[in-house]
Design an enzyme around this catalytic site. Structure first.
Site: not given
Length: 418
Positions: A65, A71, A74, A148, A253, A298, A346, A372
């Site tokens: 990139c 940026c 990443c 990107c 996701q 939830e 999750d 995550c």
């Protein structure tokens, strides 16, 4: 400040090189790799700027990139694939090892480039116009994205029209966040920032019409409910064959490919379970694939309502129940857990600390954890193993390529008492 030479001795969890300054202090040096000899200018907050790479590492690769190094999206595009995979697996191993856990870890499962369908962008009005993109590396500035390697094409293609609309909406130096989700009916847009005036609302409504945006919503902060600014049609997402109408900014996701992997791993682990609890269920990512009777819990009532409405429209209300419940404040108790023979959770990045303690005291035969954050996952996994569960499988999923983020799926089996 005076520049100096040093050797990078490790790669941090965020993908930055780690070295020692002349005074022995730890120094973070973005864009470097272990073993490299570099010339560095020290900066604030224990961070340094690499001025020259004197001896490149054998694992150094050419970043794909043009924005890499500027940026903040990443951090690790300069690491070749074999070493990159090993680094990602190391994040999982290190987090688990800190909790005294050493389970077998499956090979890393990755996603293709240009698969990210949900992202939050920053926008700021400058003298040169509106900059729209991700935050700059280590700074509060915004990189105006011209390319990107991770965004899905529909998401990236939506940026020029959004940038043009914001040029008529934002005042000089005003900032706003834009949460974009690629749905099956178009790009869903949620802004977060100071409330727009009547003129700005009219411009956003025109933007929705001209760019064929199904819905534009605005909220003044993440704590406030969104207000619909324009609605041309309802955004729709299909989760395991069920059409769901998500509320503005609903969790999804980020990668469609990653979602498919996670669903495959969770469904495979749950097997032939007949009564399943889905905790932190969101829109029903793990609720709808299961053939079992599922009780979805939830904390966000809008997400719960979307899940419930989708189940009813799909004529699955007979086997799917949805309940609004803050599991951090009111976790399922061991007696309540008796109703289920399997459970999936999750949670957000902070994990499921309070709920994990109750799970450890319960007797649900099979628990599948999705996370995550390897650190909070390992903490919760330790609690479960101390409660009699065996961590039988860990699957790492690289949903956010070239970053320090890593998804984990863990399968826990309760040992039977003899």
């Amino acid at each position: 400040m005076t520049e100096f030479e040093t050797t990078i001795d490790a790669l941090g969890a965020g993908g930055d090189g780690l070295a020692k300054a002349p005074d022995g202090a730890r120094l973070i040096v973005p864009g470097t790799l272990p073993g490299e000899r570099v010339r560095v200018m020290p900066g604030k907050g224990g961070r340094g700027t690499v001025l020259q790479i004197l001896t490149p590492a054998a694992a150094r690769a050419t970043p794909p990139c043009r924005h890499f190094g500027i940026c903040g999206g990443c951090s690790i595009q300069h690491l070749a694939e074999p070493a990159y995979v090993e680094w990602k697996l190391g994040l999982a191993r290190a987090a688990l090892a800190r909790e005294g856990l050493d389970p077998a870890i499956a090979p890393l499962r990755g996603v293709p480039r240009h698969d990210r369908r949900r992202a939050e962008f920053a926008a700021v009005r400058t003298a040169a116009g509106v900059a729209l993109g991700f935050h700059r590396e280590g700074e509060a500035g915004v990189v105006d994205l011209a390319a990107c390697e991770v965004l899905a094409p529909p998401l990236f293609a939506a940026l020029p029209a959004l940038r043009a609309a914001l040029a008529d909406v934002l005042r000089q130096a005003q900032r706003v966040d834009a949460h974009l989700t690629a749905t099956e009916t178009g790009i869903d847009v949620l802004f977060t920032g100071a409330a727009p005036d009547a003129k700005a609302r009219a411009r956003l409504a025109e933007y929705a019409r001209a760019a064929d945006i199904p819905r534009v919503a605005w909220r003044t902060s993440a704590r406030h409910s969104p207000e619909i600014v324009a609605l041309r049609r309802v955004p729709v997402l299909t989760l395991s064959g069920v059409a769901v109408e998500p509320p503005p900014g609903a969790f999804l996701q980020a990668s469609a490919a990653a979602e498919a992997i996670l669903v495959e791993e969770v469904a495979g682990a749950l097997g032939k379970a007949k009564r399943v609890a889905d905790l932190y269920a969101g829109l029903g990512t793990f609720t709808f694939p299961s053939p079992a009777r599922v009780h979805a819990f939830e904390g966000n009532d809008a997400a719960r309502a979307a899940l419930d409405a989708a189940a009813r429209k799909a004529k699955r209300a007979g086997r799917i129940a949805a309940e609004t419940r803050d599991l951090d404040r009111r976790p399922l108790t061991p007696p309540e857990l008796e109703a289920f023979d399997a459970l999936v959770f999750d949670p957000p990045r902070d994990g499921a600390l309070v709920q994990a303690r109750n799970l450890a005291r319960g007797r649900v035969p099979m628990v599948v954890g999705v996370s995550c954050n390897p650190i909070s996952f390992a903490r919760d996994a330790k609690i479960l193993t101390e409660g009699g569960y065996a961590l039988t499988r860990v699957v790492p999923v690289d949903q956010f390529p070239w970053t320090g983020h890593l998804e984990l799926v863990g399968v826990f089996a309760k040992a039977r008492k003899r």
